[in-house]
Design an enzyme around this catalytic site. Structure first.
Site, PDB file in Angstrom:
ATOM      1  N   HIS A  11       0.829  -1.205   0.000  1.00 17.86           N
ATOM      2  CA  HIS A  11       0.000   0.000   0.000  1.00 17.86           C
ATOM      3  C   HIS A  11       0.863   1.255   0.000  1.00 17.86           C
ATOM      4  O   HIS A  11       0.587   2.218  -0.702  1.00 17.86           O
ATOM      5  CB  HIS A  11      -0.933  -0.011   1.211  1.00 17.86           C
ATOM      6  CG  HIS A  11      -1.957   1.078   1.165  1.00 17.86           C
ATOM      7  ND1 HIS A  11      -1.657   2.394   1.464  1.00 17.86           N
ATOM      8  CD2 HIS A  11      -3.256   1.059   0.811  1.00 17.86           C
ATOM      9  CE1 HIS A  11      -2.745   3.119   1.302  1.00 17.86           C
ATOM     10  NE2 HIS A  11      -3.730   2.350   0.913  1.00 17.86           N
ATOM     11  N   ALA A  73      -7.138  -7.410   2.154  1.00 17.14           N
ATOM     12  CA  ALA A  73      -8.484  -7.631   1.630  1.00 17.14           C
ATOM     13  C   ALA A  73      -8.601  -7.143   0.197  1.00 17.14           C
ATOM     14  O   ALA A  73      -7.747  -6.431  -0.321  1.00 17.14           O
ATOM     15  CB  ALA A  73      -9.491  -6.912   2.515  1.00 17.14           C
ATOM     16  N   HIS A  77      -7.836  -0.954  -4.270  1.00 17.73           N
ATOM     17  CA  HIS A  77      -6.480  -1.078  -4.830  1.00 17.73           C
ATOM     18  C   HIS A  77      -6.287  -2.448  -5.481  1.00 17.73           C
ATOM     19  O   HIS A  77      -5.732  -2.555  -6.566  1.00 17.73           O
ATOM     20  CB  HIS A  77      -5.422  -0.887  -3.747  1.00 17.73           C
ATOM     21  CG  HIS A  77      -5.312   0.520  -3.249  1.00 17.73           C
ATOM     22  ND1 HIS A  77      -5.363   1.611  -4.073  1.00 17.73           N
ATOM     23  CD2 HIS A  77      -5.160   1.019  -1.997  1.00 17.73           C
ATOM     24  CE1 HIS A  77      -5.235   2.718  -3.356  1.00 17.73           C
ATOM     25  NE2 HIS A  77      -5.118   2.382  -2.096  1.00 17.73           N
TER      26      HIS A  77
END
Lengths: 135, 135
Positions: A11, A73, A77
């Site tokens: 991320h 999860a 993205h």
């Protein structure tokens, strides 16, 4: 010698912790196997970016590229942004990736962490460690 | 018979996937060990909430409660929100939890997923599966 590339996508964060999590995991993966040339990159706030990570892979002589999202999860993205950056058609987890040499190789898109006995094992280990530290 | 409680805390989501990830992981953990009475709860968008999960634990006869955040990284939920709901002092990972019976037991707060060889193993497995599905 040609080989398979593995691009780990995290991320990214303004906090150093997320980048360290991704890069250390990539190193641990490289320590476990020499089947892949492993690099890491980030969606946002950290570098290299995903396009930069892909460019780094383009410079290698690869037979196949697998992109692995280090996400918990299937959020936006994982479901939309990363497939978009890979040029995958909606809902598809495979496509074509063109190297700097002009060679076209398959790119496959792996699952995020997801439901897995290894995750259950990891959470139990963290619980055990917390209880043991208390005693 | 008294025992230890384990409260798994997930992020929660409007998408069903996140809840399924948490509850299935909790079930997998329960299948691996009978050392804990395991329940799950969610920070937002899914139920039971964290206060509801804590109340469910209060109704049990426990000797210790361990709270395990099923989060990838140490973001605001892990660092601030969950400790706040547990009544932990800032920076501390242990406190006191009062059961319905009035009995006071220790509560300990475990680490999120974090840097772990099991995570590296899981990511390699997902990569392998994606490559194998392509062949």
């Amino acid at each position: 010698m040609s080989k398979n590339g593995l691009l780990l996508v995290g991320h990214g964060s303004r906090l150093q912790y997320n980048k360290e999590l991704i890069t250390t995991t990539a190193q641990m993966m490289a320590d476990k196997t020499d089947k892949y040339l492993i690099k890491s990159c980030f969606m946002e706030n950290s570098v290299p970016t995903v396009p930069e990570g892909l460019d780094a892979m383009r410079a290698e002589d690869l037979d196949l590229l697998v992109v692995v999202p280090l996400f918990l999860a299937k959020g936006i993205h994982v479901l939309r942004d990363i497939p978009g950056l890979l040029g995958l058609e909606s809902g598809s987890n495979r496509g074509v990736f063109t190297l700097e040499s002009g060679k076209e190789i398959p790119v496959v898109y792996a699952e995020p962490i997801g439901i897995d006995p290894l995750l259950a094992e990891l959470m139990l280990k963290n619980a055990e460690n917390a209880v043991a530290a208390h005693l």
